[in-house]
Design a protein around this motif. Structure first.
Motif, PDB file in Angstrom:
ATOM      1  N   LEU A 251      -0.380  10.106  -2.616  1.00  0.00           N
ATOM      2  CA  LEU A 251      -1.355  10.133  -1.526  1.00  0.00           C
ATOM      3  C   LEU A 251      -0.612  10.122  -0.202  1.00  0.00           C
ATOM      4  O   LEU A 251       0.228   9.249   0.030  1.00  0.00           O
ATOM      5  CB  LEU A 251      -2.291   8.917  -1.607  1.00  0.00           C
ATOM      6  N   VAL A 252      -0.898  11.100   0.640  1.00  0.00           N
ATOM      7  CA  VAL A 252      -0.230  11.199   1.939  1.00  0.00           C
ATOM      8  C   VAL A 252      -1.281  11.258   3.032  1.00  0.00           C
ATOM      9  O   VAL A 252      -2.410  11.704   2.806  1.00  0.00           O
ATOM     10  CB  VAL A 252       0.699  12.442   2.025  1.00  0.00           C
ATOM     11  N   GLU A 253      -0.888  10.799   4.211  1.00  0.00           N
ATOM     12  CA  GLU A 253      -1.808  10.822   5.338  1.00  0.00           C
ATOM     13  C   GLU A 253      -2.169  12.268   5.660  1.00  0.00           C
ATOM     14  O   GLU A 253      -1.301  13.151   5.720  1.00  0.00           O
ATOM     15  CB  GLU A 253      -1.180  10.147   6.550  1.00  0.00           C
TER      16      GLU A 253
ATOM     17  N   PHE B  11       0.833  -1.194   0.000  1.00  0.00           N
ATOM     18  CA  PHE B  11       0.000   0.000   0.000  1.00  0.00           C
ATOM     19  C   PHE B  11       0.872   1.251   0.000  1.00  0.00           C
ATOM     20  O   PHE B  11       0.609   2.207  -0.725  1.00  0.00           O
ATOM     21  CB  PHE B  11      -0.924   0.004   1.231  1.00  0.00           C
ATOM     22  N   GLU B  12       1.926   1.231   0.789  1.00  0.00           N
ATOM     23  CA  GLU B  12       2.798   2.394   0.919  1.00  0.00           C
ATOM     24  C   GLU B  12       3.454   2.764  -0.407  1.00  0.00           C
ATOM     25  O   GLU B  12       3.555   3.943  -0.758  1.00  0.00           O
ATOM     26  CB  GLU B  12       3.863   2.156   2.000  1.00  0.00           C
ATOM     27  N   GLU B  13       3.921   1.750  -1.157  1.00  0.00           N
ATOM     28  CA  GLU B  13       4.518   2.010  -2.476  1.00  0.00           C
ATOM     29  C   GLU B  13       3.488   2.644  -3.414  1.00  0.00           C
ATOM     30  O   GLU B  13       3.794   3.584  -4.141  1.00  0.00           O
ATOM     31  CB  GLU B  13       5.000   0.710  -3.123  1.00  0.00           C
ATOM     32  N   GLY B  14       2.277   2.114  -3.394  1.00  0.00           N
ATOM     33  CA  GLY B  14       1.220   2.633  -4.260  1.00  0.00           C
ATOM     34  C   GLY B  14       0.828   4.047  -3.892  1.00  0.00           C
ATOM     35  O   GLY B  14       0.663   4.911  -4.761  1.00  0.00           O
ATOM     36  N   ALA B  15       0.673   4.303  -2.600  1.00  0.00           N
ATOM     37  CA  ALA B  15       0.306   5.643  -2.147  1.00  0.00           C
ATOM     38  C   ALA B  15       1.393   6.651  -2.522  1.00  0.00           C
ATOM     39  O   ALA B  15       1.092   7.762  -2.978  1.00  0.00           O
ATOM     40  CB  ALA B  15       0.069   5.638  -0.635  1.00  0.00           C
ATOM     41  N   ASP B  16       2.647   6.258  -2.383  1.00  0.00           N
ATOM     42  CA  ASP B  16       3.758   7.137  -2.746  1.00  0.00           C
ATOM     43  C   ASP B  16       3.738   7.446  -4.245  1.00  0.00           C
ATOM     44  O   ASP B  16       3.879   8.600  -4.648  1.00  0.00           O
ATOM     45  CB  ASP B  16       5.085   6.491  -2.346  1.00  0.00           C
TER      46      ASP B  16
END
Length: 149
Positions: free
Chosen positions: A142-144, A133-138
């Motif tokens: 997309l950031v928290e 998920f983190e790779e995709g969000a980056d």
């Protein structure tokens, strides 16, 4: 009078020079993945699903103008939910002893990666296969959103 050449195809262009067929294929793939995730989504919860995210990149191509834009909060929430489901990894993977000291793990179809695409400034698409998920969000920017707390 000249007859049209049946072997010649026109490359119909959509808004802002995007080939119409490419746009239709990408939108179809996004719709299919969203539908599949919707059908497959269960009662799973994770930290990513409980956090709120915001967009920092223009990852949506507006249907009317053909221009890139930031996604709406609803689009961000849907993307986060889909990415969270698609990049989920099984927690308790059954293991067996293999030949020698090898350990064999049954991944149950998991860890296949998620193919993502985002529009570039020149009207093309950049793609990347991500495994978390983190790779995709980056990749999608997309950031928290900590301001919502």
């Amino acid at each position: 009078m000249t007859k049209p050449n049946p072997g010649r195809r026109s490359r119909k262009q959509g808004h802002a020079g995007f080939p119409t067929l490419k746009i239709a294929i990408v939108l179809g793939l996004i719709a299919a993945v969203s539908f599949a995730v919707f059908l497959a989504s269960g009662a799973k919860s994770s930290n990513a699903a409980q956090k709120r995210y915001k967009a920092t990149r223009e990852i949506v191509v507006d249907k009317q103008s053909g221009q890139r834009r930031l996604p709406t909060q609803e689009e961000v929430d849907e993307t986060v939910a889909n990415l969270n489901e698609l990049a989920a990894r099984p927690e308790d993977v059954p293991e067996t002893q293999g030949a020698g000291d090898a350990i064999i793990a049954d991944l149950g179809g998991g860890y296949g990666g998620v193919m993502l695409a985002r529009p570039t400034e020149d009207g093309n698409w950049e793609t990347r296969c991500v495994f978390t998920f983190e790779e995709g969000a980056d990749f999608l920017g997309l950031v928290e959103d900590i301001s919502a707390e």
